[in-house]
Design a protein around this motif. Sequence first.
Motif, PDB file in Angstrom:
ATOM      1  N   GLU A   9       0.828  -1.210   0.000  1.00 46.09           N
ATOM      2  CA  GLU A   9       0.000   0.000   0.000  1.00 46.09           C
ATOM      3  C   GLU A   9       0.863   1.261   0.000  1.00 46.09           C
ATOM      4  OE1 GLU A   9      -2.540  -0.395   3.367  1.00 46.09           O
ATOM      5  OE2 GLU A   9      -3.705  -2.053   2.496  1.00 46.09           O
ATOM      6  N   GLY A  10       0.254   2.359  -0.433  1.00 47.30           N
ATOM      7  CA  GLY A  10       0.936   3.651  -0.423  1.00 47.30           C
ATOM      8  C   GLY A  10       2.190   3.664  -1.268  1.00 47.30           C
ATOM      9  N   LEU A  11       2.053   3.359  -2.559  1.00 48.00           N
ATOM     10  CA  LEU A  11       3.230   3.244  -3.422  1.00 48.00           C
ATOM     11  C   LEU A  11       4.038   4.537  -3.482  1.00 48.00           C
ATOM     12  CD1 LEU A  11       1.934   1.151  -6.471  1.00 48.00           C
ATOM     13  CD2 LEU A  11       3.044   0.378  -4.374  1.00 48.00           C
ATOM     14  N   SER A  37      -0.866  -9.503 -11.534  1.00 53.76           N
ATOM     15  CA  SER A  37      -0.234  -8.309 -10.969  1.00 53.76           C
ATOM     16  C   SER A  37      -1.030  -7.096 -11.434  1.00 53.76           C
ATOM     17  CB  SER A  37       1.222  -8.204 -11.437  1.00 53.76           C
ATOM     18  OG  SER A  37       1.798  -6.969 -11.052  1.00 53.76           O
ATOM     19  N   HIS A  38      -1.529  -6.292 -10.475  1.00 52.58           N
ATOM     20  CA  HIS A  38      -2.284  -5.099 -10.849  1.00 52.58           C
ATOM     21  C   HIS A  38      -2.204  -4.060  -9.736  1.00 52.58           C
ATOM     22  CE1 HIS A  38      -5.389  -7.390  -8.537  1.00 52.58           C
ATOM     23  NE2 HIS A  38      -5.680  -6.182  -8.084  1.00 52.58           N
ATOM     24  N   LEU A  39      -2.685  -2.870 -10.028  1.00 50.53           N
ATOM     25  CA  LEU A  39      -2.796  -1.803  -9.037  1.00 50.53           C
ATOM     26  C   LEU A  39      -4.261  -1.600  -8.674  1.00 50.53           C
ATOM     27  CD1 LEU A  39      -0.354   0.894 -10.507  1.00 50.53           C
ATOM     28  CD2 LEU A  39       0.161  -0.917  -8.857  1.00 50.53           C
ATOM     29  N   LEU A  50      -2.176   4.509  -4.408  1.00 52.73           N
ATOM     30  CA  LEU A  50      -2.347   3.233  -5.106  1.00 52.73           C
ATOM     31  C   LEU A  50      -1.729   2.089  -4.303  1.00 52.73           C
ATOM     32  CD1 LEU A  50      -1.610   4.148  -8.845  1.00 52.73           C
ATOM     33  CD2 LEU A  50      -3.821   3.969  -7.683  1.00 52.73           C
ATOM     34  N   THR A  51      -2.287   0.900  -4.501  1.00 53.05           N
ATOM     35  CA  THR A  51      -1.796  -0.327  -3.866  1.00 53.05           C
ATOM     36  C   THR A  51      -1.437  -1.326  -4.954  1.00 53.05           C
ATOM     37  OG1 THR A  51      -3.156  -0.035  -1.881  1.00 53.05           O
ATOM     38  CG2 THR A  51      -2.409  -2.270  -2.369  1.00 53.05           C
TER      39      THR A  51
END
Length: 439
Positions: free
Chosen positions: A317-319, A374-376, A414-415
């Motif tokens: 979390e919190g890219l 794999s995704h955001l 974004l996560t």
Amino acid sequence: MPFRYLVAWGLLLLMAPAVADQPRLSDEALADQVDRLVGRLESDESLVRDGAQQELLELAGDTWQSGDRLLAALPHPDPAMPVALREAVAGLRSKISKHIADTALKASRVSLDLFKTPLADVFKQIEQQTGNRLLDYREQFGQDAQPRPITLTVKDKPFWEAMDAVLDQGELGVYAYAGESALAVVNREPDDGPRRGAACYAGPLRFEATQVVASRSLRKPNQRSLDVKVEIAWEPRLEPIAISQQMSDVEARSEGGVALSLLRPEQEINLETQQGTQSVEVSLPLVLPERKTEKIASLKGKVNVLAPGRRATFRFEGLDAIKQPAEQQQGGVSVTLNRMVQNGVIWELHMRLKVSGAGDALASHRGWVFQNPSHLENAKGEVIEHAGFETTMQTQDEVGLAYLFELEDGPKDLTWVYETPASIVEFPVEWELGGIELP
């Protein structure tokens, strides 16, 4: 009976609820229970120690996936442990590993008592008994999808044997490329032969010789070959990563019992499976026998199967706030988010996946890594898919990738969500076919 044994029996009764009757534990609850039972392995009372060992073994369940979950929760032998505890843990891990291999080899069993039963209901019964998803794909192929009532009795048969009986009666076939972890069923082609009798069933796999091609060089008479193509299908629940066949493990004999020579006995054939498919085809090269040989009476071998164990999901979390590499670990798998790199509106998410004791799972077969989801996700839970990826590094037990995302507003709030098998299981399957007619 001495008082101390009465106390021990009392403790055993207190901790003896039947594991089989309990609902599936969460990973956290399983870890807590394993910790408590491992603590009892240090008891001075042998009955308490034996009871704890038995409960731990029962937690392995009836499937290799449940055994794999338990193995991930069980500690590794540590030199800092007391000798007796270290030996007990090592012994348990050995027994559970054997349990995983043994159960992975078993086919799902099916029993059916059908009388003019609609196909959808037949599929539902098989799914409930085996965990294998079945799809009626006839409409997707623009085929006649009229009901095919099935009248059939099957008693405790392997999944593929029961499935072939249903497909033969319904004049149906299999489409192996539906793109899902399910077996898609379609109408059979008019010239297709019956499935039963054409295949052999070995554990969760089905083997069928599909084609024989003879070749002879007219310029070089000694160059002659016989390629036998064998389809290897698996139960949908298995989802193998790769299947390999050592040609030195292949043996072919004619009707007279004469051994047929292998063209390249030193060859190892490696087949990586694609996500959403249900079979692969292997071509076995033999030396073309004399013309009087009409059939291969026996063709047998042993394949090694790599299959994923339990799956793990990693969330970072919190890219926008991650300035240093961030690592998360589950079981024998660690995922590291190295950095986010901007290139115009494209942001590169650099990551590494490391699998402890990966063996051939990464050394020879890396295709499964590229298929990991794999995704955001944004603050609303909306998914942002990646636009592709690049390989940045590879070692014996580690792979690095850079996922590309189109982010006009950058990575704020974004996560990153990444899913991967937390372990890889390898097991052998022996197979044998017969009565293969030569051209």
